[in-house]
Scaffold this active site. Sequence first.
Site, PDB file in Angstrom:
ATOM      1  N   ASP A  28       0.830  -1.216   0.000  1.00 52.98           N
ATOM      2  CA  ASP A  28       0.000   0.000   0.000  1.00 52.98           C
ATOM      3  C   ASP A  28       0.862   1.262   0.000  1.00 52.98           C
ATOM      4  O   ASP A  28       1.989   1.255   0.509  1.00 52.98           O
ATOM      5  CB  ASP A  28      -0.909  -0.021   1.242  1.00 52.98           C
ATOM      6  CG  ASP A  28      -2.092   0.921   1.080  1.00 52.98           C
ATOM      7  OD1 ASP A  28      -2.367   1.366  -0.055  1.00 52.98           O
ATOM      8  OD2 ASP A  28      -2.740   1.222   2.105  1.00 52.98           O
ATOM      9  N   GLY A  31       0.078   5.362  -4.494  1.00 59.28           N
ATOM     10  CA  GLY A  31      -0.498   6.644  -4.931  1.00 59.28           C
ATOM     11  C   GLY A  31       0.092   7.804  -4.138  1.00 59.28           C
ATOM     12  O   GLY A  31       0.462   8.844  -4.701  1.00 59.28           O
ATOM     13  N   ARG A  32       0.190   7.623  -2.819  1.00 60.85           N
ATOM     14  CA  ARG A  32       0.753   8.680  -1.967  1.00 60.85           C
ATOM     15  C   ARG A  32       2.208   8.942  -2.330  1.00 60.85           C
ATOM     16  O   ARG A  32       2.670  10.074  -2.339  1.00 60.85           O
ATOM     17  CB  ARG A  32       0.632   8.278  -0.485  1.00 60.85           C
ATOM     18  CG  ARG A  32      -0.727   8.614   0.115  1.00 60.85           C
ATOM     19  CD  ARG A  32      -0.949   7.899   1.429  1.00 60.85           C
ATOM     20  NE  ARG A  32      -1.411   6.526   1.208  1.00 60.85           N
ATOM     21  CZ  ARG A  32      -1.664   5.662   2.181  1.00 60.85           C
ATOM     22  NH1 ARG A  32      -1.492   6.015   3.448  1.00 60.85           N
ATOM     23  NH2 ARG A  32      -2.102   4.455   1.893  1.00 60.85           N
ATOM     24  N   TRP A  33       2.937   7.902  -2.655  1.00 62.59           N
ATOM     25  CA  TRP A  33       4.348   8.053  -3.050  1.00 62.59           C
ATOM     26  C   TRP A  33       4.438   8.911  -4.315  1.00 62.59           C
ATOM     27  O   TRP A  33       5.228   9.854  -4.385  1.00 62.59           O
ATOM     28  CB  TRP A  33       4.984   6.677  -3.289  1.00 62.59           C
ATOM     29  CG  TRP A  33       6.457   6.722  -3.578  1.00 62.59           C
ATOM     30  CD1 TRP A  33       7.469   6.649  -2.666  1.00 62.59           C
ATOM     31  CD2 TRP A  33       7.083   6.845  -4.864  1.00 62.59           C
ATOM     32  NE1 TRP A  33       8.691   6.716  -3.303  1.00 62.59           N
ATOM     33  CE2 TRP A  33       8.477   6.835  -4.658  1.00 62.59           C
ATOM     34  CE3 TRP A  33       6.599   6.953  -6.167  1.00 62.59           C
ATOM     35  CZ2 TRP A  33       9.397   6.932  -5.703  1.00 62.59           C
ATOM     36  CZ3 TRP A  33       7.512   7.057  -7.215  1.00 62.59           C
ATOM     37  CH2 TRP A  33       8.895   7.044  -6.964  1.00 62.59           C
ATOM     38  N   GLU A  75     -12.243  -4.654  -4.559  1.00 61.38           N
ATOM     39  CA  GLU A  75     -12.761  -3.297  -4.321  1.00 61.38           C
ATOM     40  C   GLU A  75     -12.044  -2.246  -5.178  1.00 61.38           C
ATOM     41  O   GLU A  75     -12.566  -1.144  -5.386  1.00 61.38           O
ATOM     42  CB  GLU A  75     -12.610  -2.915  -2.842  1.00 61.38           C
ATOM     43  CG  GLU A  75     -13.565  -3.646  -1.893  1.00 61.38           C
ATOM     44  CD  GLU A  75     -13.233  -5.124  -1.705  1.00 61.38           C
ATOM     45  OE1 GLU A  75     -12.031  -5.482  -1.753  1.00 61.38           O
ATOM     46  OE2 GLU A  75     -14.172  -5.921  -1.534  1.00 61.38           O
ATOM     47  N   ASN A  76     -10.863  -2.588  -5.688  1.00 61.34           N
ATOM     48  CA  ASN A  76     -10.088  -1.606  -6.452  1.00 61.34           C
ATOM     49  C   ASN A  76     -10.704  -1.243  -7.808  1.00 61.34           C
ATOM     50  O   ASN A  76     -10.323  -0.248  -8.429  1.00 61.34           O
ATOM     51  CB  ASN A  76      -8.639  -2.076  -6.662  1.00 61.34           C
ATOM     52  CG  ASN A  76      -7.780  -2.033  -5.412  1.00 61.34           C
ATOM     53  OD1 ASN A  76      -6.880  -2.836  -5.233  1.00 61.34           O
ATOM     54  ND2 ASN A  76      -8.051  -1.086  -4.502  1.00 61.34           N
ATOM     55  N   TRP A  77     -11.729  -2.023  -8.254  1.00 61.86           N
ATOM     56  CA  TRP A  77     -12.447  -1.645  -9.483  1.00 61.86           C
ATOM     57  C   TRP A  77     -13.146  -0.305  -9.306  1.00 61.86           C
ATOM     58  O   TRP A  77     -13.516   0.348 -10.286  1.00 61.86           O
ATOM     59  CB  TRP A  77     -13.493  -2.698  -9.857  1.00 61.86           C
ATOM     60  CG  TRP A  77     -12.927  -4.041 -10.205  1.00 61.86           C
ATOM     61  CD1 TRP A  77     -12.999  -5.173  -9.433  1.00 61.86           C
ATOM     62  CD2 TRP A  77     -12.215  -4.415 -11.392  1.00 61.86           C
ATOM     63  NE1 TRP A  77     -12.367  -6.220 -10.079  1.00 61.86           N
ATOM     64  CE2 TRP A  77     -11.886  -5.782 -11.284  1.00 61.86           C
ATOM     65  CE3 TRP A  77     -11.816  -3.724 -12.551  1.00 61.86           C
ATOM     66  CZ2 TRP A  77     -11.175  -6.480 -12.265  1.00 61.86           C
ATOM     67  CZ3 TRP A  77     -11.118  -4.422 -13.535  1.00 61.86           C
ATOM     68  CH2 TRP A  77     -10.805  -5.778 -13.388  1.00 61.86           C
ATOM     69  N   ARG A 196       2.105  -4.822   6.103  1.00 56.97           N
ATOM     70  CA  ARG A 196       1.359  -3.790   5.380  1.00 56.97           C
ATOM     71  C   ARG A 196       2.162  -2.502   5.434  1.00 56.97           C
ATOM     72  O   ARG A 196       2.552  -2.043   6.511  1.00 56.97           O
ATOM     73  CB  ARG A 196      -0.032  -3.557   5.965  1.00 56.97           C
ATOM     74  CG  ARG A 196      -0.787  -2.495   5.145  1.00 56.97           C
ATOM     75  CD  ARG A 196      -2.273  -2.457   5.368  1.00 56.97           C
ATOM     76  NE  ARG A 196      -2.889  -1.540   4.422  1.00 56.97           N
ATOM     77  CZ  ARG A 196      -4.122  -1.612   3.972  1.00 56.97           C
ATOM     78  NH1 ARG A 196      -4.912  -2.590   4.389  1.00 56.97           N
ATOM     79  NH2 ARG A 196      -4.602  -0.730   3.110  1.00 56.97           N
ATOM     80  N   ILE A 203      -6.902  -4.938   7.208  1.00 59.60           N
ATOM     81  CA  ILE A 203      -6.619  -6.115   6.377  1.00 59.60           C
ATOM     82  C   ILE A 203      -7.125  -5.907   4.942  1.00 59.60           C
ATOM     83  O   ILE A 203      -6.651  -6.550   4.013  1.00 59.60           O
ATOM     84  CB  ILE A 203      -7.299  -7.373   6.993  1.00 59.60           C
ATOM     85  CG1 ILE A 203      -6.843  -7.593   8.441  1.00 59.60           C
ATOM     86  CG2 ILE A 203      -7.065  -8.607   6.166  1.00 59.60           C
ATOM     87  CD1 ILE A 203      -5.489  -8.210   8.606  1.00 59.60           C
ATOM     88  N   GLU A 215       1.539 -13.250  12.143  1.00 55.62           N
ATOM     89  CA  GLU A 215       2.018 -12.065  12.861  1.00 55.62           C
ATOM     90  C   GLU A 215       1.846 -10.870  11.923  1.00 55.62           C
ATOM     91  O   GLU A 215       2.172 -10.963  10.732  1.00 55.62           O
ATOM     92  CB  GLU A 215       3.494 -12.229  13.240  1.00 55.62           C
ATOM     93  CG  GLU A 215       3.745 -13.327  14.250  1.00 55.62           C
ATOM     94  CD  GLU A 215       3.058 -13.066  15.590  1.00 55.62           C
ATOM     95  OE1 GLU A 215       2.976 -11.895  16.004  1.00 55.62           O
ATOM     96  OE2 GLU A 215       2.595 -14.048  16.199  1.00 55.62           O
TER      97      GLU A 215
END
Length: 248
Positions: A28, A31-33, A75-77, A196, A203, A215
């Site tokens: 993840d 986009g922010r990067w 969900e990324n659609w 993550r 999640i 973990e």
Amino acid sequence: MSKTDSLLELPTNLDRSKLPRHVAVIMDGNGRWGKKQGLARVVGHRQGVDTLKDLLRCCRDWGIPALTAYAFSTENWGRPLEEVDFLMALFEGVLRRELAEMNAEQVRIKFVGKLDALPPALQDEIIKAEATTSKNQGIQFTIATNYGSRQEIVQACKSIAEGVKNGSIDPAEIDEKLFGQHLYTHGTPDPDLLIRTSGEMRISNFLLWQLAYAEIYVTDTLWPNFDRQAFHEALLDYQQRHRRFGKV
Ligand code: IPE
Ligand code: IPE
Ligand code: MG
């Protein structure tokens, strides 16, 4: 070991006997990067591919036998069409360009997710990549694409229900093991460590069943910046954990 070491070999402060057998990553922060560089979000996706390639090689170099990466969720659609199109084209191009080298490196490639909803050209590359590498003996590399854990669990239920209907499954024999055999991930042991990046403590519909006793490690580092040094830190943290599995 000093910071200047290339980290090609397992860092000496890591215990080889306590390495995770399977690492899963929620990649993840692309986009922010991109935005942080003053560029488009998708520039982060392209950079993120290089990060993933290096992590795969790092796992191989350090003796971790399985890596699973979350590339695109069900969900990324819901993202802007241009971004979705960019990602699909990116996945297809990366597979086409990298397959020969990954095959030469003995990587075994597997895709998990509802693959029949992906663009046909990408599906073709996936079928080719899986078929070409299926007998390889190196690292198991699983890419979750159009993957959603709830969708996976529902399709497993359907598949088992079909088996009951046609008489191949006796309802009395349905247990956790049989259920796991109907998931996309069948044949791969559950992840020991979930990483993550970019700080989000959730999640996001990833491997809900398989992560039961993983973990969890969350770092603020954005995915395109997650290098060997960052992975080293995650593994050091993992090796401090006391995994109890419900016991004392
Ligand atoms: C993760 O990075 C990659 C995908 C979901 C495909 P994001 O695109 O979610 O990046 P952020 O979270 O918006 O920064
Ligand atoms: C999770 O990241 C999915 C992938 C990394 C492919 P998201 O950016 O889609 O997750 P949310 O929206 O922050 O939960
Ligand atoms: Mg995100």
